[in-house]
Design a protein around this motif. Sequence first.
Motif, mmCIF file in Angstrom:
data_model
loop_
_atom_site.group_PDB
_atom_site.id
_atom_site.type_symbol
_atom_site.label_atom_id
_atom_site.label_comp_id
_atom_site.label_asym_id
_atom_site.label_seq_id
_atom_site.Cartn_x
_atom_site.Cartn_y
_atom_site.Cartn_z
ATOM 1 N N LEU A 313 0.833 -1.211 0.000
ATOM 2 C CA LEU A 313 0.000 0.000 0.000
ATOM 3 C C LEU A 313 0.864 1.256 0.000
ATOM 4 O O LEU A 313 0.574 2.234 -0.706
ATOM 5 N N SER A 314 1.919 1.221 0.794
ATOM 6 C CA SER A 314 2.823 2.370 0.856
ATOM 7 C C SER A 314 3.558 2.568 -0.466
ATOM 8 O O SER A 314 3.670 3.691 -0.976
ATOM 9 N N ALA A 315 4.042 1.454 -1.042
ATOM 10 C CA ALA A 315 4.784 1.532 -2.306
ATOM 11 C C ALA A 315 3.899 2.055 -3.441
ATOM 12 O O ALA A 315 4.388 2.709 -4.366
ATOM 13 N N LYS A 316 2.607 1.759 -3.362
ATOM 14 C CA LYS A 316 1.667 2.182 -4.413
ATOM 15 C C LYS A 316 1.682 3.699 -4.591
ATOM 16 O O LYS A 316 1.463 4.213 -5.693
ATOM 17 N N LYS A 317 1.977 4.427 -3.506
ATOM 18 C CA LYS A 317 2.004 5.891 -3.563
ATOM 19 C C LYS A 317 3.363 6.435 -3.997
ATOM 20 O O LYS A 317 3.472 7.609 -4.331
ATOM 21 N N LEU A 318 4.363 5.576 -3.977
ATOM 22 C CA LEU A 318 5.727 6.054 -4.208
ATOM 23 C C LEU A 318 6.337 5.585 -5.516
ATOM 24 O O LEU A 318 7.388 6.070 -5.923
ATOM 25 N N THR A 319 5.686 4.611 -6.170
ATOM 26 C CA THR A 319 6.300 4.012 -7.356
ATOM 27 C C THR A 319 5.234 3.529 -8.331
ATOM 28 O O THR A 319 4.088 3.289 -7.943
ATOM 29 N N ASN A 320 5.616 3.397 -9.587
ATOM 30 C CA ASN A 320 4.745 2.791 -10.606
ATOM 31 C C ASN A 320 5.107 1.330 -10.843
ATOM 32 O O ASN A 320 4.688 0.741 -11.837
ATOM 33 N N ALA A 321 5.855 0.747 -9.930
ATOM 34 C CA ALA A 321 6.326 -0.630 -10.093
ATOM 35 C C ALA A 321 5.174 -1.622 -10.051
ATOM 36 O O ALA A 321 4.113 -1.364 -9.472
ATOM 37 N N LYS A 322 5.397 -2.788 -10.668
ATOM 38 C CA LYS A 322 4.490 -3.916 -10.523
ATOM 39 C C LYS A 322 4.565 -4.384 -9.076
ATOM 40 O O LYS A 322 5.648 -4.680 -8.558
ATOM 41 N N LEU A 323 3.408 -4.462 -8.382
ATOM 42 C CA LEU A 323 3.370 -4.831 -6.973
ATOM 43 C C LEU A 323 2.884 -6.264 -6.805
ATOM 44 O O LEU A 323 1.880 -6.661 -7.397
#
Length: 451
Positions: A313-323
Amino acid sequence: MHIIIVGCGKVGRTLAEQLQEEETDLTLIDMDADVINDLTEDIDAMGIVGNGASINTLMEAGVQTADILIAVTASDELNLLCCLIAQKTGHCQTIARVRNPIYSKEIGFIKERLGLSMIMNPELAAAREISRLLRFPAAIKIDPFSKGRVELLKFKVLPEFGLDGMSVSQITDKYRCDILFAAIESKDTLAIPGGDHLVHNGDFVSIIATPKNTATFFKKIGLKTHQVRNTLIIGGGTISYYLAKTLSDLKINVKIIEKDKERCEELSDMLPEATIICGDGTERSLLMEEGLATVESFVTLTNMDEENIFLSLSAKKLTNAKLVAKVNRLPYKDVIDDLDLGSVIYPKYITSDSILRYVRAMQNTIGSNVETLYHVLDNQAEALEFIIRDNSPVVGIPLAELNLKSNLLVCCLTRKGTVRIPRGQDTLQIGDNVVIVTTNKGLRDIRDILA
């Protein structure tokens, strides 16, 4: 069919719940009385408190007349011993969970010498599923059939695709790709669609096709199809090891963050091509320092579901990477799905699907085997691959003339290595691999597709 499950932890419970729906006679063995009592309150099964490697315990469980024994304790060695003793005591098929990478290169030898029917490695299977997603990051989930010739692939419809309000037939006519829409999930409904079914932004669509045709379709609607070039993995457990090894073979740059120094040293020795960082993967400053903002994929594989979820959830706001996030516990699956984390991997589902496929193949004596089985669409439907071995009422008759069950779709045929999306005038033939998607649970034979 009588099935004995040794080890009633998380995997054992999931298996028992799934097998209960298969009209099987279940016996559960565990050394913890509280675990057995708790499980038998929810599941119609006989529970025995004891050591599954004990001949007396297995005799009490009815191993002499059992059809299958499944050993899924936390110990690989105990699982193998349970299976060996079961074979010497009875005549049942045996399935063992073996997870340690030390044994990964010896699986064939172990299986042959101990006479095992199947060896399961949930961590390796989960790593393979994640690697498929990183090779095709536009997908949320990918399930392979016919030895990888065909894939059932799930993706989310976004406004930039220009599909909103179009019917399935309009989409297939416009883009002229040999794909089939197998299922559509909206916020409130799940459908196995006909040609007039409308697609809307936000829907989750599952299509089935060859990897090449899927890639062509995605390119036409504007979805990126190239595999990721690098990945950042949080957690250095067994899945991370298997995943890093697989990705390194694909020339994908791998970086793992693990906070245990001793484990970092082990991973550095086992994975010379990967970069191992000793640190706390929950610290945002460390993640940014290690390239979270620019990385193409971000995979959370710690031992804590909550950590994996919140990190994604945190990474979703910081990156366009495949999660990609790993989740072990299933009670809050509906909530997790609503969070739109990207791809969520449930290793226990992977394990239970493998065993269900084997059980159904054993139950069938009519002339077609369940070759592949996946629970799909949030466990509300099944995707199955049958091999037609003998003549039956479905062979040689155009699909349009067969009285098929409702909510069932014949999605794909593989004949002599050639894959095709079937139409109404196509027929099923002996030797075909046939993929079915249906909300009807429990299909064991190709004849079960008939109403």
